[in-house]
Design a protein around this motif. Sequence first.
Motif, mmCIF file in Angstrom:
data_model
loop_
_atom_site.group_PDB
_atom_site.id
_atom_site.type_symbol
_atom_site.label_atom_id
_atom_site.label_comp_id
_atom_site.label_asym_id
_atom_site.label_seq_id
_atom_site.Cartn_x
_atom_site.Cartn_y
_atom_site.Cartn_z
ATOM 1 N N LEU A 6 -2.038 -6.392 -3.034
ATOM 2 C CA LEU A 6 -2.900 -5.233 -3.272
ATOM 3 C C LEU A 6 -2.097 -4.047 -3.784
ATOM 4 O O LEU A 6 -0.870 -4.021 -3.702
ATOM 5 C CB LEU A 6 -3.632 -4.836 -1.987
ATOM 6 C CG LEU A 6 -4.528 -5.890 -1.353
ATOM 7 C CD1 LEU A 6 -5.086 -5.375 -0.037
ATOM 8 C CD2 LEU A 6 -5.643 -6.300 -2.294
ATOM 9 N N ASP A 7 -2.804 -3.047 -4.266
ATOM 10 C CA ASP A 7 -2.211 -1.784 -4.692
ATOM 11 C C ASP A 7 -2.906 -0.672 -3.914
ATOM 12 O O ASP A 7 -3.816 -0.020 -4.420
ATOM 13 C CB ASP A 7 -2.390 -1.603 -6.201
ATOM 14 C CG ASP A 7 -1.729 -0.347 -6.730
ATOM 15 O OD1 ASP A 7 -1.124 0.407 -5.946
ATOM 16 O OD2 ASP A 7 -1.830 -0.108 -7.943
ATOM 17 N N PRO A 8 -2.510 -0.467 -2.634
ATOM 18 C CA PRO A 8 -3.208 0.501 -1.790
ATOM 19 C C PRO A 8 -3.031 1.942 -2.263
ATOM 20 O O PRO A 8 -1.979 2.320 -2.764
ATOM 21 C CB PRO A 8 -2.556 0.329 -0.414
ATOM 22 C CG PRO A 8 -1.695 -0.867 -0.493
ATOM 23 C CD PRO A 8 -1.434 -1.130 -1.933
ATOM 24 N N ILE A 9 -4.095 2.708 -2.066
ATOM 25 C CA ILE A 9 -4.076 4.146 -2.290
ATOM 26 C C ILE A 9 -4.410 4.795 -0.955
ATOM 27 O O ILE A 9 -5.371 4.415 -0.289
ATOM 28 C CB ILE A 9 -5.098 4.559 -3.358
ATOM 29 C CG1 ILE A 9 -4.737 3.925 -4.704
ATOM 30 C CG2 ILE A 9 -5.187 6.071 -3.474
ATOM 31 C CD1 ILE A 9 -5.767 4.145 -5.781
ATOM 32 N N LEU A 10 -3.617 5.754 -0.552
ATOM 33 C CA LEU A 10 -3.752 6.393 0.753
ATOM 34 C C LEU A 10 -4.176 7.840 0.558
ATOM 35 O O LEU A 10 -3.541 8.590 -0.186
ATOM 36 C CB LEU A 10 -2.409 6.324 1.477
ATOM 37 C CG LEU A 10 -2.299 6.832 2.889
ATOM 38 C CD1 LEU A 10 -3.240 6.073 3.808
ATOM 39 C CD2 LEU A 10 -0.860 6.684 3.377
ATOM 40 N N SER A 11 -5.271 8.233 1.216
ATOM 41 C CA SER A 11 -5.763 9.614 1.159
ATOM 42 C C SER A 11 -5.972 10.129 2.580
ATOM 43 O O SER A 11 -6.394 9.381 3.460
ATOM 44 C CB SER A 11 -7.103 9.686 0.425
ATOM 45 O OG SER A 11 -7.007 9.176 -0.872
ATOM 46 N N VAL A 12 -5.686 11.394 2.790
ATOM 47 C CA VAL A 12 -5.952 12.057 4.068
ATOM 48 C C VAL A 12 -6.885 13.228 3.782
ATOM 49 O O VAL A 12 -6.606 14.067 2.918
ATOM 50 C CB VAL A 12 -4.655 12.550 4.746
ATOM 51 C CG1 VAL A 12 -4.968 13.233 6.073
ATOM 52 C CG2 VAL A 12 -3.670 11.403 4.946
ATOM 53 N N LEU A 13 -8.012 13.244 4.501
ATOM 54 C CA LEU A 13 -9.015 14.293 4.328
ATOM 55 C C LEU A 13 -9.085 15.150 5.580
ATOM 56 O O LEU A 13 -8.948 14.633 6.699
ATOM 57 C CB LEU A 13 -10.385 13.665 4.073
ATOM 58 C CG LEU A 13 -10.464 12.600 2.980
ATOM 59 C CD1 LEU A 13 -11.853 11.987 2.934
ATOM 60 C CD2 LEU A 13 -10.081 13.167 1.635
ATOM 61 N N PHE A 36 4.022 -1.357 -4.923
ATOM 62 C CA PHE A 36 2.777 -0.620 -5.093
ATOM 63 C C PHE A 36 2.216 -0.058 -3.784
ATOM 64 O O PHE A 36 1.117 0.485 -3.778
ATOM 65 C CB PHE A 36 1.724 -1.506 -5.765
ATOM 66 C CG PHE A 36 2.094 -1.894 -7.167
ATOM 67 C CD1 PHE A 36 2.247 -0.926 -8.140
ATOM 68 C CD2 PHE A 36 2.291 -3.211 -7.511
ATOM 69 C CE1 PHE A 36 2.585 -1.262 -9.445
ATOM 70 C CE2 PHE A 36 2.630 -3.567 -8.807
ATOM 71 C CZ PHE A 36 2.779 -2.597 -9.772
ATOM 72 N N ASP A 37 2.926 -0.190 -2.663
ATOM 73 C CA ASP A 37 2.449 0.348 -1.391
ATOM 74 C C ASP A 37 2.413 1.877 -1.436
ATOM 75 O O ASP A 37 3.159 2.507 -2.180
ATOM 76 C CB ASP A 37 3.332 -0.102 -0.233
ATOM 77 C CG ASP A 37 3.043 -1.523 0.199
ATOM 78 O OD1 ASP A 37 2.034 -2.093 -0.244
ATOM 79 O OD2 ASP A 37 3.830 -2.071 0.989
ATOM 80 N N ALA A 38 1.542 2.448 -0.618
ATOM 81 C CA ALA A 38 1.407 3.899 -0.543
ATOM 82 C C ALA A 38 2.111 4.417 0.710
ATOM 83 O O ALA A 38 2.179 3.737 1.718
ATOM 84 C CB ALA A 38 -0.070 4.287 -0.501
ATOM 85 N N VAL A 53 -8.272 9.216 7.536
ATOM 86 C CA VAL A 53 -7.364 8.473 6.671
ATOM 87 C C VAL A 53 -8.188 7.429 5.924
ATOM 88 O O VAL A 53 -8.911 6.648 6.540
ATOM 89 C CB VAL A 53 -6.239 7.797 7.481
ATOM 90 C CG1 VAL A 53 -5.340 6.975 6.576
ATOM 91 C CG2 VAL A 53 -5.430 8.841 8.248
ATOM 92 N N VAL A 54 -8.072 7.443 4.604
ATOM 93 C CA VAL A 54 -8.805 6.500 3.763
ATOM 94 C C VAL A 54 -7.785 5.637 3.027
ATOM 95 O O VAL A 54 -6.882 6.156 2.373
ATOM 96 C CB VAL A 54 -9.693 7.234 2.732
ATOM 97 C CG1 VAL A 54 -10.418 6.236 1.836
ATOM 98 C CG2 VAL A 54 -10.675 8.162 3.431
ATOM 99 N N VAL A 55 -7.936 4.319 3.174
ATOM 100 C CA VAL A 55 -7.078 3.375 2.462
ATOM 101 C C VAL A 55 -7.977 2.528 1.580
ATOM 102 O O VAL A 55 -8.936 1.932 2.058
ATOM 103 C CB VAL A 55 -6.295 2.463 3.434
ATOM 104 C CG1 VAL A 55 -5.388 1.521 2.664
ATOM 105 C CG2 VAL A 55 -5.506 3.288 4.444
ATOM 106 N N GLY A 60 -10.084 -2.045 -6.202
ATOM 107 C CA GLY A 60 -11.267 -2.261 -5.374
ATOM 108 C C GLY A 60 -11.291 -3.596 -4.654
ATOM 109 O O GLY A 60 -12.325 -4.004 -4.135
ATOM 110 N N GLN A 61 -10.163 -4.289 -4.596
ATOM 111 C CA GLN A 61 -10.092 -5.562 -3.899
ATOM 112 C C GLN A 61 -10.028 -5.334 -2.393
ATOM 113 O O GLN A 61 -9.643 -4.278 -1.922
ATOM 114 C CB GLN A 61 -8.861 -6.335 -4.355
ATOM 115 C CG GLN A 61 -8.878 -6.677 -5.826
ATOM 116 C CD GLN A 61 -7.644 -7.458 -6.236
ATOM 117 O OE1 GLN A 61 -7.210 -8.349 -5.529
ATOM 118 N NE2 GLN A 61 -7.072 -7.102 -7.375
ATOM 119 N N SER A 62 -10.394 -6.362 -1.628
ATOM 120 C CA SER A 62 -10.296 -6.262 -0.177
ATOM 121 C C SER A 62 -9.062 -7.016 0.288
ATOM 122 O O SER A 62 -8.544 -7.889 -0.403
ATOM 123 C CB SER A 62 -11.553 -6.827 0.491
ATOM 124 O OG SER A 62 -11.684 -8.201 0.188
#
Length: 71
Positions: A6-13, A36-38, A53-55, A60-62
């Motif tokens: 995977l190519d994870p994207i990490l967001s913090v809101l 490609f890790d975040a 935390v949103v990963v 869009g793969q699981s």
Amino acid sequence: DVSGTLDPILSVLDADGELVAFNDDHASNDLSLNVFDAQIPAFNVVNDMTLTVVVRDYLGQSGTVELIISS
């Protein structure tokens, strides 16, 4: 990403849903991470902050990820 596929994207809101931290591909020399890790290496949290935390995967793969939060 546990599988390395995977190519994870990490967001913090914050509590208002505003983006306060983001990373797509880490730029560290940490050999325990895939290319490609975040990673968000430095983010100060105040004791009473509410964060989400949103990963997600870039395509869009699981899959399965390991989320490590340390102080």
